[in-house]
Design a protein around this motif. Structure first.
Motif, short mmCIF file in Angstrom:
data_model
loop_
_atom_site.label_atom_id
_atom_site.label_comp_id
_atom_site.label_asym_id
_atom_site.label_seq_id
_atom_site.Cartn_x
_atom_site.Cartn_y
_atom_site.Cartn_z
N THR A 30 59.54 38.79 76.92
CA THR A 30 58.73 39.62 75.89
C THR A 30 57.17 39.37 76.45
N THR A 31 56.60 40.52 76.25
CA THR A 31 55.11 40.55 76.67
C THR A 31 54.42 41.41 75.68
N TYR A 32 53.06 41.36 75.63
CA TYR A 32 52.23 42.34 74.70
C TYR A 32 51.42 43.19 75.81
N ILE A 33 51.16 44.50 75.88
CA ILE A 33 50.54 45.26 76.45
C ILE A 33 49.60 46.03 75.88
N ARG A 34 48.42 46.21 76.06
CA ARG A 34 47.20 47.06 75.48
C ARG A 34 47.44 48.30 75.96
N THR A 35 48.36 49.11 75.44
CA THR A 35 48.74 50.50 75.58
C THR A 35 49.37 51.16 74.36
N THR A 36 49.74 52.30 74.36
CA THR A 36 50.61 52.92 73.35
C THR A 36 52.08 52.99 73.57
N PRO A 37 52.80 53.13 72.53
CA PRO A 37 54.41 53.05 73.20
C PRO A 37 54.60 54.26 73.92
N ASP A 38 53.95 55.48 73.76
CA ASP A 38 54.15 56.66 74.53
C ASP A 38 53.80 56.45 75.90
N GLU A 39 52.57 55.91 76.24
CA GLU A 39 52.34 55.57 77.52
C GLU A 39 53.04 54.32 78.34
N LEU A 40 53.56 53.50 77.61
CA LEU A 40 54.65 52.69 77.99
C LEU A 40 56.09 53.37 78.35
N TRP A 41 56.26 54.00 77.62
CA TRP A 41 57.59 54.82 77.81
C TRP A 41 57.55 55.74 79.16
N THR A 42 56.23 56.25 79.29
CA THR A 42 56.17 57.14 80.49
C THR A 42 56.11 56.24 81.82
N ALA A 43 55.46 54.92 81.53
CA ALA A 43 55.48 54.14 82.75
C ALA A 43 56.75 53.60 83.13
N LEU A 44 57.57 53.52 82.10
CA LEU A 44 59.14 53.03 82.38
C LEU A 44 59.94 54.15 82.85
N THR A 45 59.48 55.61 82.74
CA THR A 45 60.55 56.70 83.01
C THR A 45 59.89 57.50 84.24
N ASP A 46 58.69 57.77 84.27
CA ASP A 46 58.00 58.56 85.30
C ASP A 46 58.29 58.19 86.68
N PRO A 47 58.58 58.80 87.60
CA PRO A 47 58.86 58.32 88.99
C PRO A 47 57.58 57.89 89.69
N ALA A 48 56.38 58.70 89.46
CA ALA A 48 55.08 58.37 90.04
C ALA A 48 54.65 56.95 89.51
N THR A 69 56.87 54.44 87.98
CA THR A 69 57.53 53.26 88.55
C THR A 69 57.62 53.08 90.04
N ARG A 70 57.24 54.06 90.71
CA ARG A 70 57.03 53.83 92.24
C ARG A 70 55.76 52.77 92.47
N ARG A 71 54.84 52.90 91.54
CA ARG A 71 53.76 52.32 91.76
C ARG A 71 53.83 50.62 91.56
N TYR A 72 54.55 50.37 90.41
CA TYR A 72 54.48 48.91 90.00
C TYR A 72 55.83 48.23 90.68
N TRP A 73 56.97 49.25 90.90
CA TRP A 73 58.21 48.89 91.26
C TRP A 73 58.65 49.15 92.59
N GLY A 74 58.07 50.18 92.87
CA GLY A 74 58.87 50.66 94.29
C GLY A 74 60.08 51.50 94.34
N VAL A 75 60.30 51.76 92.93
CA VAL A 75 61.61 52.62 92.54
C VAL A 75 61.19 53.67 91.91
N ALA A 76 62.06 54.78 92.11
CA ALA A 76 61.93 56.01 91.24
C ALA A 76 63.28 56.16 90.71
N PHE A 77 63.45 56.82 89.49
CA PHE A 77 64.92 57.18 88.96
C PHE A 77 64.94 58.75 88.83
#
Length: 161
Positions: free
Chosen positions: A9-27, A29-37
């Motif tokens: 668990t962590t806390y991130i200074r962001t919004t739920p929608d921005e976090l969702w986008t970061a978890l699902t948008d290929p551009a 996920t590639r940046r912080y994970w190196g993976v795209a879905f």
């Protein structure tokens, strides 16, 4: 530990929608994970993992839950020989991973004042399995890079191998 589940668990200074986008948008996920879905992000939809030019597709790689800004869950990827070779995985480690059951990951997203509480639950692990140890190191580093990207605009550098 004797559990088949890893929770982070962590806390991130962001919004739920921005976090969702970061978890699902290929551009993203590639940046912080190196993976795209490649998927429709609907329950039951197949998922293709693309990493370093390799595509990993398997009928058991599925989206389990998808509620934008709230909840995301999917089965963990398939450990193909091509994937193992590309990430320079020791053949014995690859063999052991193939013997473990498929696991799943869930991202719970909750507003928490000016932040968002993100809980990552990786379950259905072998309690004493190799995957549990690998994700125990991997998820904290990955989520830290995600947090950095959302809060500063820059992901963390990849640690040396």
């Amino acid at each position: 530990m004797d559990s088949d589940t890893f929770v982070y668990t962590t806390y991130i200074r962001t919004t739920p929608d921005e976090l969702w986008t970061a978890l699902t948008d290929p551009a993203s996920t590639r940046r912080y994970w190196g993976v795209a879905f490649e998927t429709e992000w609907t329950p039951g939809a197949p998922m293709v993992w693309e990493e370093g030019g390799r595509r990993t597709a398997d009928p058991e790689q599925l989206v389990l839950a998808a509620e934008p800004g709230r909840l995301l869950a999917y089965t963990w990827h398939t450990f193909t020989p091509g994937w193992a070779q590309a990430v320079r995985l020791d053949p014995e480690v690859h063999r052991k991973l193939l013997q473990e059951r498929r696991s799943r990951v869930t991202f719970d997203i909750e507003p928490a004042g000016d932040t968002v509480k993100l809980t990552v639950t990786h379950g259905d692990l072998e309690a004493d399995g190799l995957m549990k140890g690998l994700i125990g190191e991997g998820w904290p580093a990955l989520i830290s890079s995600l947090k950095s990207l959302l809060e500063t605009g820059e992901e963390l550098p990849e640690p040396p191998r």
